[in-house]
Design an enzyme around this catalytic site. Structure first.
Site, mmCIF file in Angstrom:
data_model
loop_
_atom_site.group_PDB
_atom_site.id
_atom_site.type_symbol
_atom_site.label_atom_id
_atom_site.label_comp_id
_atom_site.label_asym_id
_atom_site.label_seq_id
_atom_site.Cartn_x
_atom_site.Cartn_y
_atom_site.Cartn_z
ATOM 1 C CG ASP A 52 15.579 -6.726 -11.897
ATOM 2 O OD1 ASP A 52 16.441 -6.967 -11.032
ATOM 3 O OD2 ASP A 52 14.505 -7.330 -11.978
ATOM 4 C CD GLN A 93 7.975 -5.318 -14.263
ATOM 5 O OE1 GLN A 93 7.019 -4.746 -13.735
ATOM 6 N NE2 GLN A 93 8.138 -6.630 -14.198
ATOM 7 C CD GLN A 97 10.574 -3.419 -11.392
ATOM 8 O OE1 GLN A 97 9.883 -2.881 -10.531
ATOM 9 N NE2 GLN A 97 10.470 -4.698 -11.684
ATOM 10 C CG ASP A 98 12.580 -3.752 -15.791
ATOM 11 O OD1 ASP A 98 13.382 -4.132 -14.925
ATOM 12 O OD2 ASP A 98 11.647 -4.460 -16.194
ATOM 13 N NE ARG A 148 15.881 -9.199 -9.395
ATOM 14 C CZ ARG A 148 14.578 -9.390 -9.155
ATOM 15 N NH1 ARG A 148 14.191 -10.327 -8.310
ATOM 16 N NH2 ARG A 148 13.663 -8.653 -9.747
#
Length: 596
Positions: free
Chosen positions: A432, A388, A410-411, A500
């Site tokens: 994500d 993240q 990520q993120d 998700r």
């Protein structure tokens, strides 16, 4: 790869009687100022209730209370609390609160908000008192996040109280039901974020103390949100009952829709978003070569005045600025104008791997209402191996991001809370990479899935709506969802999914967008087992492209192929973020309805 976003351990309900660790004299202590502000806030809350004919004493240290015992709640309290998610706490928190036993159901809305404000104020007051305790980087990161989030929650609850108090002198004059729903939803997200950040901190003095201070706050905010939503307008028609939210569209705002701009942007700001940066009369100019007012963005933000009613323009000239910027909640109505994507670059490299909370990793974070950015690249260079690592985090209400690039793995893009609009942006990431709990519309954007680490799957969205009464979700409208250059040719090894469910009531829609061949035929990925599959709301409406086929999509109870224009319209700029009432003043072009 472990896909869990944060630690799942629950904070202890009370702090053990252990001695405090050594004091850190170098800590940045805002405790005294926060405490003075909270005392003034108490006077404000009391005056509001005197105006309503109710006797209420605001006491800062009220997060601990005596049990209600066997006191029987009034009929109004029992009925109102029956509509909340935490009815037992609702009753016990209200029966001993001044004025509540004699209040009507309508009065209980603002009594609940006021009581919750007191509890949050008490938590902030006490949490500020341990600011000088020695902490490692992760604990300091989580603790600092909580102070900022609690402070923001106090502001949101204060504004909500002013709007629902019913007094002649409303503290939030002109606030609509949609505003209050947004503020309460944001306050709930703040509490959730604070708690999650602390979950990753090892057990010890700071974590135990914070657990005691934060006890019941999330549930109290949720109850206030439920009481307010139940007292207002009709349901979000067309949405399955387990996914309903209150539709509080201001009729005047809807009437203001002109098909070009939502209402929150002035005509002056519209022009500012379109004219070349060189033609803008900026209030502050940032230039690395010394030709501007300041050499760093941090200096410029610090110099900008607080609580601005008018627009403050900060022109950031071309260059690479390696800074971590935080635009706090008091820095309102700031517009950041760059010289173009790839020309003005704001870059950071913080990650959870380096012992920061996800919230704290952002290269650029904005909380002040009315935040606008155009023609800038926001990036986080931590790389996929550090997990993240946020490039841009936005928790500002009425925020607009226009013609910007958000680049990470990520993120990448954290759409944390409140109402946001992204137009003509490029978003790059892997896991994500568009996540959070704002009510946000991305329109005419390009969304690029990058090559992740081995054995990883790409998930474009991870929406974290925790409460069915929150007015939040991610709407991707008229966008291009395509593979980045490094993913082309290897898409078979790295499946990409539309999203998700991070939290129980996750809500995401793709409408009238182009979905390329890299999208897995199933479309969506489960978080863990059957978690949230019957309470989420995932929808697709009239998308096209090789990845848009719905024949092999998941068969979850919460997934739906949207066929009715009426249902799809609920996720447009006009109806989902009430954009026709605030976007026109920003000057960003937008489509209010479905028509592209």
């Amino acid at each position: 790869m472990n896909y869990s976003r944060f630690g799942s351990s629950k904070a202890e309900d009370s702090a053990p009687d252990n001695p405090p660790p050594p004091q850190d004299k170098s800590a940045d202590d805002h405790g005294a100022r926060r405490r003075r502000r909270l005392l003034l806030l108490g006077i404000f809350a009391s005056l509001l209730f005197v105006g309503c004919g109710l006797s209420v004493a605001f006491v800062v240290r009220t997060h601990t209370r005596e049990p209600a015992g066997l006191r029987k709640p009034s009929e109004a309290i029992s009925k109102a609390c029956g509509m909340t998610r935490y009815p037992g706490l609702c009753i016990t928190s209200l029966v001993d609160f001044p004025g509540a036993m004699d209040a009507t159901e309508g009065d209980l809305v603002h009594i609940s908000v006021n009581m919750t404000l007191q509890r949050v104020g008490g938590a902030l007051y006490d949490a500020s008192g341990i600011v000088n305790v020695k902490m490692d980087r992760l604990a300091r990161s989580a603790y600092g996040d909580c102070l900022d989030l609690l402070d923001h929650t106090v502001d949101q609850l204060t504004r909500s109280l002013g709007a629902v108090s019913g007094g002649a002198d409303r503290g939030a004059a002109g606030a609509s039901d949609a505003d209050v729903l947004t503020w309460l939803s944001g306050a709930l997200t703040n509490q959730d974020t604070c708690t999650e950040g602390l979950d990753g901190v090892p057990q010890g003095y700071v974590k135990d103390k914070m657990a005691a201070y934060l006890k019941d706050l999330t549930e109290l905010v949720s109850n206030s949100l439920a009481l307010f939503a139940a007292s207002r307008s009709s349901d979000f028609s067309g949405i399955p009952i387990q996914n309903r939210r209150r539709m509080l569209l201001n009729s005047e705002a809807a009437a203001a829709a002109d098909g070009l701009f939502p209402w929150w942007i002035s005509k002056k700001d519209r022009r500012l978003l379109e004219v070349p940066a060189s033609d803008i009369q900026a209030d502050i100019v940032v230039a690395k070569d010394g030709s501007g007012t300041y050499k760093t963005i941090g200096e410029a933000v610090k110099a900008a005045s607080e609580n601005n009613a008018h627009r403050i323009i900060i022109h950031i000239k071309a260059g690479r600025y390696e800074e971590n910027i935080k635009v706090g909640r008091k820095k309102k109505n700031l517009m950041f104008v760059g010289d173009g994507m790839g020309q003005t670059v704001i870059s950071g490299s913080r990650s959870v791997y380096d012992k920061y909370t996800t919230f704290h990793t952002a290269s650029f974070a904005a909380t002040g209402a009315g935040f606008v950015a155009r023609d800038i690249t926001f990036e986080n260079t931590a790389g996929p191996a550090k997990h993240q690592a946020v490039a841009l985090r936005v928790g500002a209400d009425h925020a607009v991001v226009y013609r910007c690039a958000i680049v990470g793995y990520q993120d990448s893009l954290y759409v944390h809370s409140q109402r946001q609009f992204f137009r003509e942006c490029d978003v790059y990431g892997t896991v994500d990479f568009i996540f959070g709990n704002a009510a946000v519309v991305l329109q005419n954007c390009s969304i690029y899935a990058r090559r992740p680490m081995g054995m990883q799957k790409n998930t474009i969205t991870a929406q974290n709506r925790k409460d069915p009464n929150q007015n939040t979700g991610i709407s991707i409208h008229a966008c291009r969802v395509v593979p980045a250059e490094d993913l082309k040719g290897v898409t078979g090894s790295y499946p990409t999914y539309l999203g998700r469910p991070w939290k129980m009531y996750a809500r995401t829609v793709y409408m009238l967008s182009y979905l390329d061949y890299h999208i897995d035929p199933a479309g969506w990925l489960a978080w863990s087992g059957d978690f949230a599959l019957d309470t989420l709301y995932y929808g697709e409406y009239m998308n096209d492209g090789p990845g848009a086929g719905v024949a092999k999509r998941v068969n979850w109870p919460g997934y739906r192929v949207i066929t009715l224009e009426k249902e799809a319209s609920k996720f447009t700029v006009a109806e989902f973020i009430y954009g026709s009432s605030w976007l026109p003043s920003t000057g960003v072009a937008f489509v209010a309805g479905l028509t592209v």
